[in-house]
Scaffold this motif. Structure first.
Motif, short mmCIF file in Angstrom:
data_model
loop_
_atom_site.label_atom_id
_atom_site.label_comp_id
_atom_site.label_asym_id
_atom_site.label_seq_id
_atom_site.Cartn_x
_atom_site.Cartn_y
_atom_site.Cartn_z
N SER A 135 0.85 -1.19 0.00
CA SER A 135 0.00 0.00 0.00
C SER A 135 0.89 1.24 0.00
O SER A 135 2.10 1.15 0.19
CB SER A 135 -0.87 -0.01 1.25
OG SER A 135 -0.05 0.23 2.37
N GLY A 136 0.28 2.40 -0.23
CA GLY A 136 1.04 3.65 -0.28
C GLY A 136 1.82 3.90 0.99
O GLY A 136 3.00 4.27 0.95
N GLY A 137 1.18 3.66 2.13
CA GLY A 137 1.85 3.88 3.40
C GLY A 137 3.04 2.95 3.59
O GLY A 137 4.10 3.38 4.05
N GLN A 138 2.86 1.69 3.19
CA GLN A 138 3.96 0.73 3.31
C GLN A 138 5.10 1.12 2.37
O GLN A 138 6.27 1.03 2.74
CB GLN A 138 3.46 -0.67 2.98
CG GLN A 138 2.57 -1.25 4.07
CD GLN A 138 1.77 -2.44 3.56
OE1 GLN A 138 1.63 -2.65 2.37
NE2 GLN A 138 1.22 -3.20 4.49
N GLN A 139 4.73 1.57 1.17
CA GLN A 139 5.78 1.98 0.22
C GLN A 139 6.59 3.15 0.79
O GLN A 139 7.81 3.20 0.66
CB GLN A 139 5.14 2.41 -1.10
CG GLN A 139 4.63 1.24 -1.91
CD GLN A 139 4.22 1.67 -3.31
OE1 GLN A 139 4.85 2.49 -3.94
NE2 GLN A 139 3.14 1.10 -3.79
N GLN A 140 5.89 4.09 1.42
CA GLN A 140 6.61 5.22 1.98
C GLN A 140 7.50 4.78 3.13
O GLN A 140 8.58 5.31 3.33
CB GLN A 140 5.62 6.32 2.41
CG GLN A 140 6.24 7.65 2.66
CD GLN A 140 7.06 8.16 1.48
OE1 GLN A 140 8.10 7.59 1.15
NE2 GLN A 140 6.60 9.22 0.85
N ARG A 141 7.07 3.78 3.89
CA ARG A 141 7.92 3.25 4.96
C ARG A 141 9.18 2.61 4.38
O ARG A 141 10.26 2.75 4.94
CB ARG A 141 7.16 2.21 5.77
CG ARG A 141 6.23 2.83 6.76
CD ARG A 141 6.01 1.94 7.96
NE ARG A 141 4.96 2.50 8.78
CZ ARG A 141 3.67 2.24 8.62
NH1 ARG A 141 3.30 1.38 7.70
NH2 ARG A 141 2.77 2.81 9.38
N VAL A 142 9.01 1.92 3.24
CA VAL A 142 10.18 1.32 2.59
C VAL A 142 11.15 2.44 2.18
O VAL A 142 12.36 2.34 2.39
CB VAL A 142 9.77 0.49 1.36
CG1 VAL A 142 11.01 -0.03 0.63
CG2 VAL A 142 8.88 -0.66 1.77
N ALA A 143 10.59 3.51 1.62
CA ALA A 143 11.43 4.63 1.21
C ALA A 143 12.17 5.22 2.41
O ALA A 143 13.35 5.58 2.33
CB ALA A 143 10.59 5.71 0.53
N MET A 144 11.49 5.28 3.55
CA MET A 144 12.13 5.80 4.76
C MET A 144 13.21 4.84 5.24
O MET A 144 14.29 5.27 5.67
CB MET A 144 11.08 6.02 5.84
CG MET A 144 10.34 7.34 5.69
SD MET A 144 8.79 7.39 6.59
CE MET A 144 9.35 7.20 8.26
N ALA A 145 12.91 3.55 5.16
CA ALA A 145 13.91 2.55 5.58
C ALA A 145 15.15 2.65 4.70
O ALA A 145 16.28 2.56 5.18
CB ALA A 145 13.32 1.14 5.49
#
Lengths: 359, 290
Positions: A135-145
């Motif tokens: 999901s969008g939120g998970q993708q953004q978390r990956v980007a943050m990671a």
């Protein structure tokens, strides 16, 4: 960990200047938000610090190193993009560790670091998935990671929450703030959302047309706006503005409306001087009719915001709004009176837009 | 009239025409391949699978099969390699749109040339006595090189012409594909300390995996029809060094022997082999791309 200093930054595309002579110092550990309407140059400024955009003039120093001409990879910065910018064909784990692998770090060292950031951001169940299955939120978390695992000197966020829905945006905002409290890495966060800026920033840099309009803590920006533009940009619902003329006794008058200003805040106002008053809806309260200094008008519209309501009124031909928890008793056409504490009245020069308040 | 019926009725003429052209000739070839017809005599017998069995023992056929496979591999890989290399180079070095478009235009010219014309031009360029390539070789003390008469060089020399025509064309397509890719992942890779070649090897080209597979398939099908190019440049020679299956079938059936039954059997076998091979490649490619 590092401080950032930008000196006389100029950026122009051909003959068209986007940023004109910007000076900015960000101390170590600070969380700074670049805030402004679209096209104000905030993203350009961020991209110049990242090295993705060439600087036309000026110097950028990160942690004591002049990085003005260094390529992006050698500046020690990590960036999170609005579009997440994940590598679509790689698994989450490969996305996160791509940077470390490019630096030639041994696999044995990468694995524990990956486990650590994945655990911090709750990404462990997704490490083998492709970005398109998140999901969008998970993708953004990956980007943050992906940004965090590099343990950079500086974090750069380019409108990272704009593509998410309101609830998720709030949640991730808190997470980013918590992450900063934990890691204390110097961070620059770009947004056009003033509420996001207010809630997340140590310091806000409010930009307009390639210049800094005001720089300060969220409280300073909210309570002491340096210009009419800042006052208008910050705060929901937006500030009421009213053209008035000063009269004897430090009273600003606009038609039938008369407001006494604080002589200590505005000692230089002279009778006959034109001012533009700024009244925050949130600083005004319902009061009985006839209270000294109160404004009286008729209700035009009531907007329910849950705990509070915004009441838009017609006061002597001027549209003014204020917020009150007692909005449920009001109906269109009612006469209402509301008052503001003189300490919360702002006054601006109608020509220059600068605040007339003296510190 | 329902929509479905309308669709059916409008498709019938085109499909009918296609079926007539394709099926009739295939059926004709199958019919011929089961007999021992030649152009020399009018009488013929039904011989069953004899032609097919003989093909399996025909060393020249096996050679042609090998040359065809080699030709496919060299031209497809060569075209894609050249296209990827040039497209990435232009993408990284030529930033001005005007120069890029001029280059693209220039790169489109070779493929617009009829292949027979390209073949004649290059045969002249390759010429040991008159060709400019041998003149240049002479300047550095090599040659004259018999590009088209040397059995070890001939196939490569002809493939160069094919790669020149299609590689440059695919360069343009790939360059335009690279331009359509989102900038953000490339910038993220820059921040991840990826060098230029790493960005393309690990980020942009994998993102273009689907289109690259399609291009490879298009080129593979296209390479099957290189009869005209090879025919003009070498005629299959020297010896049988550049004799692909279609050339051998032509030599067998029309040029020398006039053994059309034998040539028909060869064509049928070619049809079966390519259909099976391409189905497998297509399926594998689709699986790999997803």
């Amino acid at each position: 960990m590092a401080n950032i200093s930008c000196t006389d930054i100029v950026k122009s595309y051909g003959a068209h200047p986007v940023i004109e002579g910007m000076n900015l110092d960000i101390p170590d550990h600070e969380f700074v938000v670049f805030l402004g309407p679209s096209g104000c140059g905030k993203s350009t400024m961020l991209r110049m610090i990242a090295g993705l955009e060439e600087v036309t003039g000026g110097r950028i120093v990160i942690g004591g190193t002049d990085v003005t001409t260094l390529p992006p990879g050698e500046r020690g910065v990590a960036m999170v993009f609005q579009s997440y910018a994940l590598y679509p064909h790689m698994s989450v784990a490969d996305n996160i560790t791509f940077g470390l692998r490019r630096q030639g770090i041994a696999r044995a060292e990468i694995a524990p670091r990956l486990a650590h950031v994945a655990q911090m951001l709750g990404l462990e169940p997704y490490l083998d998935r492709k970005p398109k299955n998140l999901s969008g939120g998970q993708q953004q978390r990956v980007a943050m990671a992906r940004a965090m695992i590099k343990t950079p000197k500086v974090f750069l966020f380019d409108e990272p929450l704009s593509n998410l829905d309101a609830k998720l945006r709030e949640k991730l905002r808190t997470e980013i703030r918590k992450m900063h409290l934990q890691l204390k890495t110097t961070t620059i966060f770009v947004t056009h959302d003033q509420l996001e800026a207010m809630t997340i920033a140590d310091r806000i840099v409010l930009m307009r047309d390639g210049r800094i309009e005001q720089m300060g803590s969220p409280d300073e920006i909210f309570e002491r706006p340096a210009t009419r533009f800042v006052a208008d940009f910050i705060g929901t619902p937006a500030m009421n503005f009213l053209h008035a003329t000063m009269q004897d006794g430090h009273v600003a008058r606009a038609g039938n409306i008369a407001l006494r200003l604080s002589p200590t805040d505005f000692p230089r106002l002279r009778p006959g001087q034109n001012v533009e008053l700024g009244l925050r809806p949130a600083r005004m309260k319902l009061c009985p009719e006839g209270t000294p200094g109160a404004l009286t008008g008729t209700v035009v519209l009531v907007e329910n915001m849950g705990a509070e309501g915004q009441v838009i009124t017609d006061v002597d031909g001027h549209e003014m709004s204020f917020t009150t928890p007692a909005f449920r008793g009001l109906a269109i056409g009612d006469r209402v009176s509301f008052a503001i504490d003189p300490g919360h009245v702002h006054a601006f020069d109608p020509q220059s837009g600068h605040s007339l308040r003296e510190e | 009239m329902t929509r479905k019926r309308f669709v059916t009725l409008s498709l019938v003429p085109a499909i009918g025409l296609l079926a007539t052209l394709a099926l009739v000739s295939v059926a004709g070839a199958v019919w011929f391949s089961l007999m021992n017809r030649t152009l020399r005599s009018a009488d013929y017998d039904f011989v069953g699978a004899y032609n097919f069995l003989r093909l399996l023992r025909d060393r020249r056929f096996m050679n042609a099969l090998e040359i065809s496979a080699l030709w496919e591999i060299i031209t497809v890989l060569g075209t894609l390699a050249l296209a990827v290399l040039l497209a990435v180079m232009i993408f990284e070095t030529v930033k001005k749109p005007l120069w890029r478009n001029l280059l693209c235009f220039a790169f489109l010219v070779p493929v617009l040339l009829p292949r027979v014309a390209a073949a004649f031009i290059w045969r002249f360029l390759y010429s040991p006595s008159l060709g400019v390539i041998n003149y240049l070789c002479g300047l550095v003390g090599i040659g004259p090189v018999e590009f088209l008469a040397d059995p070890s060089l001939a196939l490569i020399s002809v493939a160069v012409v094919d790669i020149w025509q299609w590689g440059l064309f695919f360069t343009v397509i790939l360059l335009k594909l690279l331009e359509t890719l989102p900038r953000d992942p490339i910038e993220a890779a820059l921040l991840d300390r990826a060098r230029t070649w790493e960005i393309h090897a690990y980020v942009t080209l994998p993102m273009l995996k689907g289109p690259l597979i399609s291009l490879a398939l298009v080129k593979a099908v296209e390479s099957l029809r290189s009869f005209d190019l090879i025919f003009v440049m070498t005629g299959g020679g020297p010896g049988t060094a550049t004799e692909t299956l279609d050339l051998y079938a032509y030599q067998m059936g029309i040029n020398m022997g006039g053994r059309i039954s034998y040539a028909s059997a060869m064509s049928i076998l070619l049809l079966i082999v390519t259909t099976v091979a391409f189905t497998i490649i297509w399926k594998a490619g689709k699986k790999w791309a997803s």
